[in-house]
Design a protein around this motif. Structure first.
Motif, PDB file in Angstrom:
ATOM      1  N   GLU A   1      36.993  34.487  36.388  1.00  0.00           N
ATOM      2  CA  GLU A   1      35.564  34.842  36.177  1.00  0.00           C
ATOM      3  C   GLU A   1      34.990  36.024  37.445  1.00  0.00           C
ATOM      4  N   TYR A   2      35.136  35.557  38.551  1.00  0.00           N
ATOM      5  CA  TYR A   2      34.893  36.712  39.734  1.00  0.00           C
ATOM      6  C   TYR A   2      35.676  38.184  39.537  1.00  0.00           C
ATOM      7  N   ILE A   3      37.082  38.000  39.231  1.00  0.00           N
ATOM      8  CA  ILE A   3      37.804  39.318  38.907  1.00  0.00           C
ATOM      9  C   ILE A   3      37.149  40.091  38.038  1.00  0.00           C
ATOM     10  N   ALA A   4      36.683  39.426  36.799  1.00  0.00           N
ATOM     11  CA  ALA A   4      36.079  40.043  35.526  1.00  0.00           C
ATOM     12  C   ALA A   4      34.792  40.826  36.094  1.00  0.00           C
ATOM     13  N   SER A   5      33.837  40.124  36.894  1.00  0.00           N
ATOM     14  CA  SER A   5      32.800  40.641  37.357  1.00  0.00           C
ATOM     15  C   SER A   5      33.097  41.954  38.417  1.00  0.00           C
ATOM     16  N   GLN A   6      34.141  41.928  39.006  1.00  0.00           N
ATOM     17  CA  GLN A   6      34.490  42.862  39.879  1.00  0.00           C
ATOM     18  C   GLN A   6      35.194  44.115  39.025  1.00  0.00           C
TER      19      GLN A   6
ATOM     20  N   PRO B   1      34.370  46.186  36.632  1.00  0.00           N
ATOM     21  CA  PRO B   1      33.517  47.301  36.650  1.00  0.00           C
ATOM     22  C   PRO B   1      33.324  48.245  37.650  1.00  0.00           C
ATOM     23  N   LYS B   2      33.237  47.417  39.036  1.00  0.00           N
ATOM     24  CA  LYS B   2      33.261  48.195  40.224  1.00  0.00           C
ATOM     25  C   LYS B   2      34.317  48.700  40.828  1.00  0.00           C
ATOM     26  N   VAL B   3      35.416  47.966  40.787  1.00  0.00           N
ATOM     27  CA  VAL B   3      36.560  48.524  41.495  1.00  0.00           C
ATOM     28  C   VAL B   3      37.755  49.032  40.447  1.00  0.00           C
ATOM     29  N   ALA B   4      37.521  48.648  39.333  1.00  0.00           N
ATOM     30  CA  ALA B   4      38.446  49.355  38.537  1.00  0.00           C
ATOM     31  C   ALA B   4      37.846  49.659  37.102  1.00  0.00           C
TER      32      ALA B   4
ATOM     33  N   GLY C   1      48.244  47.232  49.809  1.00  0.00           N
ATOM     34  CA  GLY C   1      47.711  46.306  49.045  1.00  0.00           C
ATOM     35  C   GLY C   1      46.215  46.281  48.956  1.00  0.00           C
ATOM     36  N   GLU C   2      45.603  47.592  48.880  1.00  0.00           N
ATOM     37  CA  GLU C   2      44.006  47.596  48.716  1.00  0.00           C
ATOM     38  C   GLU C   2      43.934  48.417  47.583  1.00  0.00           C
ATOM     39  N   GLY C   3      43.038  47.795  46.608  1.00  0.00           N
ATOM     40  CA  GLY C   3      42.770  48.734  45.434  1.00  0.00           C
ATOM     41  C   GLY C   3      43.767  48.978  44.498  1.00  0.00           C
ATOM     42  N   ARG C   4      43.768  50.010  44.017  1.00  0.00           N
ATOM     43  CA  ARG C   4      44.918  50.745  42.983  1.00  0.00           C
ATOM     44  C   ARG C   4      46.276  50.658  43.633  1.00  0.00           C
ATOM     45  N   ILE C   5      47.159  50.263  43.096  1.00  0.00           N
ATOM     46  CA  ILE C   5      48.677  50.071  43.806  1.00  0.00           C
ATOM     47  C   ILE C   5      49.374  50.906  42.896  1.00  0.00           C
ATOM     48  N   SER C   6      49.199  51.400  41.727  1.00  0.00           N
ATOM     49  CA  SER C   6      49.981  52.082  40.773  1.00  0.00           C
ATOM     50  C   SER C   6      49.982  53.576  41.166  1.00  0.00           C
ATOM     51  N   THR C   7      50.868  54.446  40.367  1.00  0.00           N
ATOM     52  CA  THR C   7      50.684  55.686  40.485  1.00  0.00           C
ATOM     53  C   THR C   7      49.763  56.481  39.508  1.00  0.00           C
ATOM     54  N   PRO C   8      49.145  57.542  40.048  1.00  0.00           N
ATOM     55  CA  PRO C   8      48.314  58.105  39.010  1.00  0.00           C
ATOM     56  C   PRO C   8      48.682  58.341  37.392  1.00  0.00           C
ATOM     57  N   GLY C   9      50.047  58.445  37.414  1.00  0.00           N
ATOM     58  CA  GLY C   9      50.722  58.549  36.078  1.00  0.00           C
ATOM     59  C   GLY C   9      51.163  57.336  35.472  1.00  0.00           C
ATOM     60  N   SER C  10      50.903  56.253  36.221  1.00  0.00           N
ATOM     61  CA  SER C  10      51.227  55.060  35.332  1.00  0.00           C
ATOM     62  C   SER C  10      50.445  54.535  34.141  1.00  0.00           C
TER      63      SER C  10
END
Length: 402
Positions: free
Chosen positions: A184-189, A191-194, A357-366
Motif C-alpha cells: 500500500e505504501y509503494i502504491a502511494s509512492q 505517482p511521486k517517484v514513478a 539502488g536509488e530510484g529508476r535502475i533500468s535503462t531509458p530504453g527498457s
C-alpha cells in the motif's frame, strides 16, 4: 508540544517502535526497538536527525517478557515527550475474513483476532501481546490495528478462491495475501517517484526475511504470491514458499511427523536456511563461498522470475517492476540476477543505477521500467491510525449535534 502517534511492531523477543508528531503532515520524531527481551534486554532509540536518545540495557529478570518491555517503553516515552501518545497503531499480520480495514481495538476485537493465530503463528500472537497489555494497563489509550491482509481484500473472487468445496471458502479458507502495508505504501509512492508506471501494471517484490510479490494495477492489488497463510509463494528466510499439499500428507502419514513438528519445520527450518544449510540471511549467503549458498540464492531468484510471469498474466502484461524491503533495497547483486532472468520482458538494467539502488535502475530504453523504492510500513500504520481517530472524532461531533 504536538500530539503524537506511536507505531508498534512486536515480535517474540523484540518491540520495534516509531513515534510520529501530528501536524500538517505526520513527521517521524523518533524510532527504536527493545530487543533481547528475557535474555539481554536492550533499548535503543534515535531522533529524526539520527542522534541517539537512549541506549540502555537491563538484567534479563528485569525485562523478562513483552509486558515488562512495554513498561520500559512507556517510561522512556514519558521522559522523552512528557506524556503518552494519543494513540498506538499496531501492525497485525492477519485480519482474516472479518477485517478489511484498520479498526479501533477493544477486548472483543482482540479475541476475534486471536482466532487467526494458527494462520500466522510467527506473527499474530506477538502482534496481539502488546495490545492486550495496553488494554489492561492503559485502557484510556486508543489502539488501532492495521492489517497486512487488508490491501489485498479487493481481489476478484476468482483470484482468492481455492479449488475446494464452497463451505471452506465461506468459513474463511481463501487466499488473503500479506505484506499489504508495504504494498500500500509503494502504491502511494508510485505517482511521486514513478509516474510513468503509477497507473499501469506493476509487479512489486517485497524481498526480506519474509518475502512475497504483488501485482498492482492502477494502484490496486489484483494478485499476490501469498495465500491463506504466510507460508505460500516465494521461499523466505526460514519458510519454504509454494509447496505441493501432498508433501504435508506425506510427512504426516509416511514420516510420522505431528502437526506441531510440521509447523516447526515449515516456519523455522526451511527456505534459504533449509536449502543452504548455512543461514537464513541473504547477506551471509552472498558472501559465502559454499556452493549450497549459491544454490539457495539461485533458487530464490528462479522463483522470483517464475512468479513474475504469474503476476504479469494476472494483469495481462506488465509495465513496471519494483524492488523493496531489506533485501530488495540493499542487494544489487540479487537485483541484477533477477533482471537477467526477466530479459524476456525486455527489462534492461542500468548497472551504474543499480549499484546505487536509488530510484529508476533500468535503462531509458527498457520496455519495463524497473525501480528501487524503500518501503515504510510504519508511516502507513501512522496514517491509518490518524485516519481512524479522525473518523471517530467526526462521529462524536455528529452525535453531539444530532
Amino acid at each position: 508540544m504536538s500530539d503524537t502517534i506511536l507505531v508498534v511492531n512486536a515480535g517474540s523477543s523484540s518491540i520495534k517502535f516509531q513515534l510520529f508528531s501530528i501536524g500538517d503532515q505526520l513527521q517521524r520524531r523518533l524510532k527504536g526497538q527493545i530487543e533481547g527481551i528475557g535474555v539481554h534486554p536492550h533499548l535503543v532509540a534515535k531522533g529524526a536527525d539520527g542522534a541517539s536518545l537512549i541506549d540502555k540495557t537491563w538484567p534479563a529478570g528485569e525485562v523478562g517478557d513483552v509486558p515488562a518491555a512495554l513498561g520500559k517503553l512507556v517510561e522512556f516515552l514519558r521522559a522523552e515527550i512528557g506524556t503518552l501518545p494519543i494513540a498506538v497503531g499496531h501492525r497485525v499480520v492477519h485480519g482474516g475474513p472479518d477485517y478489511s480495514a484498520p479498526i479501533l481495538l477493544d477486548a472483543a476485537v482482540v479475541e476475534r483476532l486471536e482466532a487467526f493465530a494458527p494462520l500466522a503463528p510467527l506473527h499474530q500472537p506477538n502482534n496481539l501481546g502488546p495490545i492486550r497489555t495496553l488494554l489492561q494497563r492503559q485502557p484510556q489509550l486508543r489502539q488501532v490495528a492495521c492489517f497486512d491482509t487488508a490491501f489485498h481484500r479487493g481481489h476478484p473472487e476468482v483470484a482468492d478462491r481455492y479449488a475446494l468445496p464452497d463451505k471452506f471458502y465461506q468459513d474463511g479458507v481463501r487466499r488473503y495475501g500479506f505484506h499489504g502495508l508495504s504494498y500500500e505504501y509503494i502504491a502511494s509512492q508510485l505517482p511521486k517517484v514513478a509516474p510513468d508506471i503509477a497507473q499501469g501494471r506493476v509487479v512489486v517484490a517485497h524481498l526480506g526475511s519474509g518475502a512475497s510479490m504483488c501485482a498492482i494495477q492502477a494502484g490496486k492489488s489484483v494478485e499476490s504470491t501469498m495465500g491463506f497463510t504466510a507460508l505460500d509463494g516465494l521461499p523466505m528466510g526460514t519458510r519454504p514458499g509454494q509447496l505441493d499439499a501432498g508433501i504435508v500428507l506425506y510427512l504426516l502419514t509416511e514420516r510420522g511427523m505431528s502437526a506441531k513438528e510440521i509447523e516447526r519445520l515449515f516456519y523455522y527450518d526451511c527456505g534459504l536456511k533449509g536449502l543452504s544449510g548455512i543461514s537464513n540471511d541473504v547477506r551471509d549467503l552472498l558472501t559465502s563461498s559454499d556452493p549450497r549458498a549459491k544454490f539457495a540464492l539461485d533458487y530464490f531468484v528462479y522463483r522470483i522470475s517464475l512468479f513474475t510471469g504469474m503476476l504479469a498474466a494476472a494483469m495481462c502484461g506488465v509495465d513496471g517492476f519494483v524492488f523493496t524491503a531489506g533485501v530488495g533495497e540493499n542487494a544489487p547483486t540479487l537485483r541484477e540476477a533477477v533482471a537477467k532472468r526477466l530479459a524476456w520482458l525486455e527489462l534492461e538494467l542500468d548497472p551504474a543505477a543499480n549499484a546505487k539502488g536509488e530510484g529508476r535502475i533500468s535503462t531509458p530504453g527498457s520496455r519495463v521500467a524497473c525501480y528501487v523504492i524503500p518501503t515504510d510500513e510504519e508511516l502507513m500504520i501512522a496514517r491509518h491510525t490518524l485516519s481512524v481517530l479522525r473518523v471517530q472524532a467526526a462521529a462524536r461531533l455528529k452525535e453531539k449535534l444530532a
